[in-house]
Write an enzyme that holds these catalytic residues in place. Structure first.
Site, short mmCIF file in Angstrom:
data_model
loop_
_atom_site.label_atom_id
_atom_site.label_comp_id
_atom_site.label_asym_id
_atom_site.label_seq_id
_atom_site.Cartn_x
_atom_site.Cartn_y
_atom_site.Cartn_z
N SER A 120 6.08 -11.70 10.71
CA SER A 120 5.91 -10.46 9.94
C SER A 120 6.59 -9.27 10.60
O SER A 120 7.11 -8.38 9.91
CB SER A 120 4.41 -10.17 9.75
OG SER A 120 3.79 -11.20 9.01
N ARG A 309 -16.77 -20.12 -14.14
CA ARG A 309 -15.84 -20.39 -13.04
C ARG A 309 -14.43 -20.70 -13.55
O ARG A 309 -13.44 -20.35 -12.91
CB ARG A 309 -16.35 -21.57 -12.21
CG ARG A 309 -17.65 -21.30 -11.48
CD ARG A 309 -18.30 -22.60 -11.01
NE ARG A 309 -17.50 -23.29 -10.01
CZ ARG A 309 -17.69 -24.57 -9.66
NH1 ARG A 309 -18.64 -25.28 -10.25
NH2 ARG A 309 -16.93 -25.11 -8.74
N GLU A 400 7.63 -15.19 2.97
CA GLU A 400 8.13 -13.96 2.33
C GLU A 400 7.11 -12.82 2.46
O GLU A 400 7.00 -11.98 1.57
CB GLU A 400 8.49 -14.19 0.86
CG GLU A 400 9.47 -15.31 0.63
CD GLU A 400 10.65 -15.28 1.60
OE1 GLU A 400 11.10 -14.18 1.94
OE2 GLU A 400 11.09 -16.35 2.03
#
Length: 640
Positions: A120, A309, A400
């Site tokens: 990162s 759900r 990414e």
């Protein structure tokens, strides 16, 4: 004998035109017809490329075709990162040299940024590119073990070239990280070039999953490349070795990121739709409990716990689809502006796509696992398709841009936007709602009955007020710190929540905007409205604490929202099977026994069991050596 279709009765319940909904899902009639033509033609990436040439497909059509390969492959990074990086950061001359070869796949590229020691934190990358003015070359070098490039897809065994990110050094001065086009392997015999050490990093999560991708490691030992292989649209190095910034701002790299991340959001809707399709179809087949007087048991999909759900995930698939469509428009708009040297919307577009990449991939990864649990024990079988889908998909939460790091970037952008509200600078794009600061701080929700929550304006204002008030609260708390970075670190959990609220607002608002369009087909728009309300009210219920603590709504209004949500589930129920049919997935593409179109689940499960190699023999290997002595108690007592 023709196989029975166990979903026939479910499909008869549909209250909308399925073919028209398929077109809505595909994005356009052209996309629908293209996908229908391609769905059965693909096996592997090389065959996909052959078909692209044969069919003379456009770039958009080719992208769609490659998506049907449905297996991580070396081509993913070539088309998804290598080419966009050159297009976004290269000069016109570099475009003319490299793009024709890349488009024809005469070279195969990857994107070598992440290192063993840094992911990162791009500014912490250690690979160096030192300019040698005597030879007019850059010397690419890996000075430490942790500077080894690590993870690039396609690098391990296939890529011939890479866009390599390295620290630019001229005259002993470090100018930060820049991109360079570097050839890695010979185009004659594919062997690594001198000074290049390259290989695969090994097995990843799961036995199949992402292991079809040759994620690689790469080291450089003083590898020389021509000066003109530095991507020079943003900055250049002259023949004399002088570093020069161009008129183009460094934020130009955001353009490539916008493209990549909008693709990831679109992929999220597809992956989520696959999981939901499997869980919905199986929930309609599976029956448990509730038998009366010897009658059939209750379909699992009829239990409210299953609906609460499952149906929000179905609504999320459509919501992510539509925000993905909008992001395609945003990328086209950004590209058009860049060509006119208008960079004004880049920071907002970057923050928007970063946040949506984070939110949609995190939700989708969790949702695939939830769909597995919704299928009970059979969902754990490999042939349910869900374990493989989960293992293939979860890397998106990291690659990414780590999802938490991306949300913190969004939070920084939000704090900057809030700080500029008093300066007269008007918020734009997805932050335009902040321009109505006074109203959003003072407004109160006027919901008095459950059905009031069906008004788009009511929903939108609640989400806007919540997002804005959470950002304002963070900004106020940040102002109490003498060092802003200390404050940002201390308040990062709160800032993450503010960023999530902003991103959820974007998805809700873009869904509402979609419904303002003309959508043909009997009952199609009505079903989409129902799903939009399910998506928004489910979020409101799930994040009720945010809405109540910011005084956007009262606890009673929250209870009314939940009441309306239960009523909406009942409206989704008769259309559930046909809503997942609209995804237009073939059984081959879906790859799931539980999610098969005709619902003949149990017969197929039984047949698949006998295909297991363990069933090739009746008595297992090792029986006489290990099992028989146990059964006959012929086990020698061990001496200690």
């Amino acid at each position: 004998m023709e196989a029975l279709d166990y979903h026939t009765e479910e499909r008869r319940k549909a209250e909308f035109d399925l073919e028209e909904m398929k077109i809505v899902w595909a994005g356009s009639r052209q996309n629908y017809e293209t996908s229908d033509r391609m769905a059965h033609t693909l096996r592997k990436a090389a065959h996909a490329w052959k078909r692209i040439i044969e069919l003379r497909l456009s770039e958009e059509e080719a992208h769609m075709l490659r998506s049907y390969v449905d297996q991580p492959a070396f081509t993913d990074l070539h088309w998804g990162m290598f080419i966009p990086a050159i297009k976004g950061q290269g000069t016109e001359e570099q475009h003319e040299k490299w793009l024709p070869m890349a488009y024809k796949m005469q070279i195969i590229g990857c994107y070598a940024q992440t290192e063993l020691g840094h992911g990162s934190n791009v500014q912490g990358l250690e690979t160096t590119a030192t300019f040698d003015p005597q030879t007019d070359e850059f010397v690419i070098h890996s000075p430490t073990l942790t500077s080894s490039k690590w993870w690039p897809g396609g690098l391990g065994k296939v890529s011939t070239h890479a866009v390599v990110y390295a620290r630019l050094i001229t005259g002993g001065q470090d100018h930060g990280v820049h991109g360079f086009i570097v050839q890695l392997r010979s185009l004659d015999d594919h062997s690594p070039l001198p000074g290049i050490t390259v290989g695969d990093i090994g097995m990843k999560f799961g036995s199949g999953a992402y292991n079809s991708m040759d994620n690689g490691l790469l080291r450089f030992d003083h590898v020389r490349i021509p000066r003109n292989q530095m991507l020079m649209r943003v900055s250049q190095v002259t023949r004399e070795g002088k570093f020069v910034q161009s008129d183009v701002p460094r934020q130009l790299v955001y353009g490539t990121m916008v493209y990549v991340r909008q693709s990831i959001v679109s992929d999220a809707s597809c992956a989520l739709a696959r999981a939901v399709c499997i869980a919905t179809r199986y929930s309609a087949v599976r029956r448990q409990f509730g038998s009366q007087n010897g009658g059939p048991e209750t379909q699992v999909i009829d239990y409210k716990t299953q609906q609460s759900r499952l149906f929000p995930l179905l609504a999320s698939a459509y919501a992510f689809r539509f925000v993905g469509e909008w992001l395609k428009w945003l990328y086209a708009d950004v590209t058009q502006r860049l060509q006119a040297n208008d960079f004004s919307t880049l920071p907002e577009a970057h923050a928007c796509t970063a946040g949506l990449k984070s939110m949609t991939t995190s939700v989708t990864a969790d949702a695939i696992e939830e769909c597995r649990k919704l299928c009970g024990g059979h969902g754990y079988l490999s042939n349910s398709g869900l374990p493989e889908l989960f293992a293939v998909y979860i890397p998106t939460c990291t690659y990414e841009g780590d999802n938490v790091v991306l949300l913190l970037q969004v939070a920084r952008f939000l704090m900057k936007t809030v700080s500029q509200l008093g300066s007269g600078k008007k918020p734009v794009g997805t932050t335009a709602y902040m321009g109505r600061a006074q109203h959003l701080m003072q407004c109160r929700c006027e919901v008095e009955r459950a059905e009031d929550w069906l008004k788009p304006s009511v929903i939108l204002e609640a989400f806007e007020a919540r997002a804005f008030r959470m950002s304002i609260a963070c900004a106020k708390n940040l102002s109490k710190f003498s060092n802003p970075e200390d404050g940002f670190s201390e308040l990062s959990p709160d800032l993450l929540e503010a960023a999530i609220a902003h991103c959820q607002l974007i998805v809700v608002s873009k869904y509402i905007e979609k419904l303002q369009q003309d959508i043909p087909g009997k009952g199609v728009k009505r079903q989409l409205k129902i799903l939009c309300n399910v998506y928004a009210l489910h979020l409101l219920h799930k994040y009720l604490g945010d809405f109540v603590t910011t005084s956007c709504i009262t606890p009673k209004q929250g209870a009314l929202a939940n009441e309306q949500l239960r009523l909406l589930y009942s409206q989704v129920r008769p259309n559930a099977i046909t809503l997942v049919d609209a995804f237009n997935y073939t059984d081959h593409y879906l790859g799931s026994v539980l999610g098969c179109y005709n619902g003949n689940v149990y017969q197929r499960l039984y047949e698949e069991a006998w295909k297991d190699p363990l069933n090739d023999t009746v008595v297992p290997d090792g029986y006489l050596e290990y099992v028989w002595p146990i059964l006959k108690q012929h086990i020698r007592t061990a001496r200690l």
